[in-house]
Design a protein around this motif. Structure first.
Motif, short mmCIF file in Angstrom:
data_model
loop_
_atom_site.label_atom_id
_atom_site.label_comp_id
_atom_site.label_asym_id
_atom_site.label_seq_id
_atom_site.Cartn_x
_atom_site.Cartn_y
_atom_site.Cartn_z
N ALA A 38 0.82 -1.23 0.00
CA ALA A 38 0.00 0.00 0.00
C ALA A 38 0.84 1.27 0.00
O ALA A 38 0.34 2.35 -0.29
N LEU A 39 2.12 1.14 0.33
CA LEU A 39 2.93 2.37 0.50
C LEU A 39 3.03 3.17 -0.79
O LEU A 39 3.12 2.60 -1.88
N ARG A 40 3.01 4.46 -0.65
CA ARG A 40 3.13 5.35 -1.80
C ARG A 40 4.19 6.41 -1.47
O ARG A 40 4.51 6.63 -0.30
N ASN A 41 4.64 7.11 -2.51
CA ASN A 41 5.66 8.14 -2.29
C ASN A 41 5.19 9.16 -1.25
O ASN A 41 4.02 9.54 -1.23
N GLU A 42 6.13 9.53 -0.40
CA GLU A 42 5.94 10.54 0.65
C GLU A 42 5.14 10.06 1.86
O GLU A 42 4.83 10.84 2.75
N TRP A 43 4.79 8.78 1.91
CA TRP A 43 4.24 8.27 3.16
C TRP A 43 5.37 8.24 4.18
O TRP A 43 6.54 8.11 3.83
N VAL A 44 4.97 8.32 5.43
CA VAL A 44 5.97 8.38 6.50
C VAL A 44 5.99 7.03 7.22
O VAL A 44 4.94 6.57 7.68
N ILE A 45 7.13 6.41 7.26
CA ILE A 45 7.19 5.07 7.85
C ILE A 45 8.40 4.92 8.78
O ILE A 45 9.34 5.71 8.73
N ALA A 46 8.31 3.89 9.61
CA ALA A 46 9.46 3.46 10.41
C ALA A 46 9.67 1.99 10.10
O ALA A 46 8.69 1.24 9.97
N VAL A 47 10.91 1.60 9.94
CA VAL A 47 11.18 0.17 9.68
C VAL A 47 12.29 -0.32 10.60
O VAL A 47 13.21 0.41 10.94
N LYS A 48 12.10 -1.60 10.99
CA LYS A 48 13.17 -2.30 11.70
C LYS A 48 13.74 -3.29 10.71
O LYS A 48 13.00 -3.82 9.88
N GLY A 49 15.02 -3.56 10.81
CA GLY A 49 15.54 -4.55 9.88
C GLY A 49 17.01 -4.84 10.11
O GLY A 49 17.63 -4.31 11.05
N THR A 50 17.54 -5.68 9.24
CA THR A 50 18.93 -6.10 9.36
C THR A 50 19.72 -5.53 8.19
O THR A 50 19.27 -5.61 7.03
N VAL A 51 20.87 -4.96 8.49
CA VAL A 51 21.71 -4.39 7.43
C VAL A 51 22.38 -5.54 6.67
O VAL A 51 23.05 -6.38 7.25
N SER A 52 22.15 -5.56 5.34
CA SER A 52 22.73 -6.64 4.53
C SER A 52 23.43 -6.05 3.33
O SER A 52 22.95 -5.04 2.77
N PRO A 53 24.53 -6.66 2.90
CA PRO A 53 25.16 -6.16 1.67
C PRO A 53 24.23 -6.41 0.48
O PRO A 53 23.48 -7.39 0.48
N ARG A 54 24.26 -5.52 -0.49
CA ARG A 54 23.45 -5.76 -1.69
C ARG A 54 24.10 -6.85 -2.52
O ARG A 54 25.31 -7.09 -2.40
N LEU A 55 23.33 -7.46 -3.38
CA LEU A 55 23.90 -8.47 -4.27
C LEU A 55 24.94 -7.81 -5.17
O LEU A 55 24.80 -6.63 -5.52
N LYS A 56 25.96 -8.62 -5.52
CA LYS A 56 26.98 -8.09 -6.45
C LYS A 56 26.31 -7.55 -7.71
O LYS A 56 25.38 -8.17 -8.22
N GLY A 57 26.76 -6.39 -8.15
CA GLY A 57 26.18 -5.81 -9.37
C GLY A 57 24.98 -4.92 -9.08
O GLY A 57 24.53 -4.18 -9.94
N GLN A 58 24.43 -4.99 -7.87
CA GLN A 58 23.26 -4.17 -7.54
C GLN A 58 23.65 -2.94 -6.73
O GLN A 58 22.80 -2.16 -6.32
N GLU A 59 24.96 -2.80 -6.48
CA GLU A 59 25.38 -1.66 -5.67
C GLU A 59 25.23 -0.35 -6.45
O GLU A 59 25.25 -0.37 -7.68
N ASN A 60 25.10 0.73 -5.70
CA ASN A 60 25.10 2.06 -6.30
C ASN A 60 26.19 2.86 -5.59
O ASN A 60 25.99 3.41 -4.51
N PHE A 61 27.36 2.88 -6.25
CA PHE A 61 28.51 3.46 -5.55
C PHE A 61 28.44 4.99 -5.47
O PHE A 61 29.26 5.61 -4.82
N SER A 62 27.45 5.59 -6.13
CA SER A 62 27.38 7.05 -6.08
C SER A 62 26.71 7.54 -4.80
O SER A 62 26.65 8.72 -4.53
N MET A 63 26.14 6.63 -4.02
CA MET A 63 25.58 7.08 -2.74
C MET A 63 26.22 6.34 -1.57
O MET A 63 26.58 5.16 -1.69
N PRO A 64 26.38 7.05 -0.45
CA PRO A 64 27.11 6.46 0.69
C PRO A 64 26.53 5.14 1.16
O PRO A 64 27.25 4.25 1.60
N THR A 65 25.20 4.99 1.07
CA THR A 65 24.58 3.75 1.56
C THR A 65 24.37 2.75 0.42
O THR A 65 23.67 1.75 0.58
#
Ligand code: ASP
Length: 600
Positions: A78-105
């Motif tokens: 149901a989420l749409r742009n500009e909705w305000v949310i909080a998420v809990k989760g686990t930090v995981s590396p992205r799959l190889k090739g899916q990284e975006n090196f132009s942003m810090p995260t």
């Protein structure tokens, strides 16, 4: 019920943010994290839902995977742009090739184990995540949505860092921040006042300060010695792109100093600002130039020093020509001056030259003469009026060779200077001569103290009536007041005046004389500035100061064009606030209490 309203809004409860959206990297792999922010964009692949979660510090990719948490995944559809949310989760590396090196995260994502929907939104009137697409009217009406844009936010972060740096510097130099009144009496800074009617004292008005000028002088008389304030000033002027009815100054005043004392503080402060905010060194000391020299060389009291093309005086050569127009002007006390546009011969067609000529006329010139210097001589309507040796002499004095263009104005010195000063800028813009990323400061000093106001038929203070005259010029005050120079200085950056100030008159008799030269009778002076005149009698120390246009400085340092972009809630050029709809009508009862009636 709309689809929107069926969504349950969650309470934040005891959830606590652990990180911002700009900070998680591969070094945090495996960490449990709680992020909160706005949905910047989403990709619902059915099985996996990817969301770019945005807060003021950055964007983190979060993934809803039914294998990890079925319930969050289900609700995430149901989420749409500009909705305000909080998420809990686990930090995981992205799959190889899916990284975006132009942003810090860009090398990680958060695998969501819990979701809270904190708020939903109506469809925004324009996309927050996008280029500047909407009209300015819409953007100002919904300014808070525009402020969410990272590039807009970053300007305000820079503004904050600049003011923090200024405070740190001035605190370190023994300056004290003191607040001065907003409900006060008008001080003349050359603009109209905003007035505030008094309810308690019917029929009387406060004026919002055009600057804290008189109060900061009173603080010096009060023995504070070093004052500053980052302060709002109010001027009811016709607005231009770089003006706002309320704007901010870095205002300071010092006792027991001369011009050097004030200028040195500002230079050091600018040095620190540019070092810490822009990572750049600026020359120290900053160049200084007297007003008349600036006018003669650059045709303006705020010269853009990022490029040359200085004004050249051709009066002596022009006098030897047979060109009546030039000779008449010179015999009348005027001058013939020029700028040389390197390689301008080919760059400016006849049509372009007509355009420049029209601009010069708008600036007061009677016309614009031009010479294209070719290999085989001049191409110009002036050709037949000059002897060959004078042609060569003129070329040489102008520094013009084949391919160059000389633009000439003959008029009174002031008009010739100002119109060529304007053309210098216009030509530089058209030929892209202004180096990007350059910052050139210059102090302009010894402005005229007074100028004759043709409409009011009286002398006016160029800076303000509290500016001290240059000592050696005081004898000229009665006979040749316009020749008297002021102990005033402006700081100019890239052709913009970013600040100005002066050493003040601290002797009561001189202040009274100054007011009388300005045509202010002793009675009027008493009504308007009686409190200052009185205060000056009680041991006023020599003092001086300066104010810096903070919005303009921030705009330059942030690389944006208009000061509107560095003010969180700016007004339009017709002085309205599109967000709040100010100014607006008020209740009859409010007017009655104030004893006011409107005629519209
Ligand atoms: N009060 C002056 C202004 O606002 C600045 C100054 O003289 O310090 O322009």
């Amino acid at each position: 019920m709309t689809e929107n309203e069926e969504i349950k809004i969650d309470h934040l409860g005891d959830w606590k943010r652990t990180h911002d959206c700009g900070s998680l990297t591969v070094n945090d792999e495996g960490k449990e994290s709680v992020l909160m922010g706005w949905v910047n964009s989403r990709r619902d692949l059915g099985n996996l839902i990817f969301i770019d979660l945005r807060d003021r510090d950055g964007i983190t990719q979060i993934v809803f995977d039914p294998q990890v948490d079925g319930e969050s995944h289900e609700r995430a559809h149901a989420l749409r742009n500009e909705w305000v949310i909080a998420v809990k989760g686990t930090v995981s590396p992205r799959l190889k090739g899916q990284e975006n090196f132009s942003m810090p995260t860009g090398s990680i994502e958060l695998k969501v184990t819990g979701l809270k929907i904190l708020n939903r939104t109506e469809t925004p009137p324009f996309q927050v995540d996008g280029a500047v697409d909407a009209s300015e009217t819409l953007r100002l009406k919904y300014r808070y949505l525009e402020l969410r844009r990272p590039q807009v936010f970053s300007v305000f972060l820079k503004r904050h860092r600049i003011s923090a740096c200024i405070r740190e510097f001035l605190n370190g130099k023994g300056f004290m921040e003191v607040e001065t009144p907003f409900l006060t009496k008008s001080t003349p800074e050359g603009a109209r006042d905003y007035l505030v009617p008094s309810r308690v004292n019917r029929g009387l008005f406060y004026a919002l300060p055009q600057s804290p000028q008189l109060f900061k002088q009173l603080l010096m008389i009060g023995g504070f010695e070093r004052y500053y304030q980052i302060v709002r000033c109010f001027r009811d002027e016709d607005l231009r792109a770089d003006r706002q009815p309320e704007f901010t100054q870095v205002d300071l005043e010092m006792a027991f100093v001369n011009e050097d004392g004030v200028m040195e503080v500002f230079e050091e402060m600018m040095g620190k600002l540019f070092r810490e905010i822009m990572d750049r060194a600026i020359p120290s000391p900053i160049k200084r130039m007297e007003f008349q020299e600036a006018m003669d060389r650059f045709g303006t009291d705020r010269p853009d020093m990022r490029f040359g093309m200085e004004l050249i005086d051709l009066t002596d050569i022009a006098l030897r020509s047979d060109f009546r127009v030039f000779k008449d002007v010179i015999e009348d006390g005027g001058v013939v001056k020029a700028i040389t546009v390197k390689s301008g011969g080919a760059a400016f067609s006849r049509k372009n030259l007509d355009e420049l000529s029209a601009l010069a006329v708008e600036a007061g010139a009677s016309g614009l003469a031009w010479i294209k210097v070719n290999e085989d001589g001049w191409q110009s309507s002036l050709k037949k009026f000059f002897k060959d040796e004078d042609k060569n002499g003129l070329n040489e004095k102008s520094g013009a060779g084949p391919g160059d263009l000389i633009l000439i104005v003959a008029h009174k010195r002031r008009v010739a200077n100002e119109s060529l000063g304007m053309l210098r800028l216009e030509v530089a813009r058209r030929m892209e001569l202004i180096p990007v990323g350059a910052y050139e400061f210059v102090w302009i000093t010894k402005f005229p103290l007074l100028e004759y106001d043709e409409t009011e038929k009286r002398l006016q203070a160029v800076h303000h009536p509290f500016t001290a005259p240059v000592e050696e010029d005081i004898p000229l005050l009665d006979e040749q007041p316009e020749k008297v120079r002021a102990r005033a200085y402006d700081l100019v950056l890239n052709g913009t005046e970013i600040g100005g100030g002066s050493i003040r008159i601290h002797v009561p008799a001189v202040q009274e004389r100054m007011l009388s030269i300005l045509g202010i009778s002793p009675e009027q002076a008493q009504v308007k500035f009686g409190f200052l005149l009185e205060a000056l009698k009680y041991g006023a120390p020599p003092h001086g100061g300066m104010a810096l246009g903070f919005d303009r400085l921030v705009a330059i340092m942030a690389g944006v064009n208009s000061i509107r972009e560095v003010i969180a809630f700016p007004k339009t050029t017709s002085a309205t606030c599109l967000l709040t709809d100010a100014p607006s009508r008020v209740d009859e009862t409010q007017l009655k209490e104030l004893g006011l009636r409107t005629d519209s």
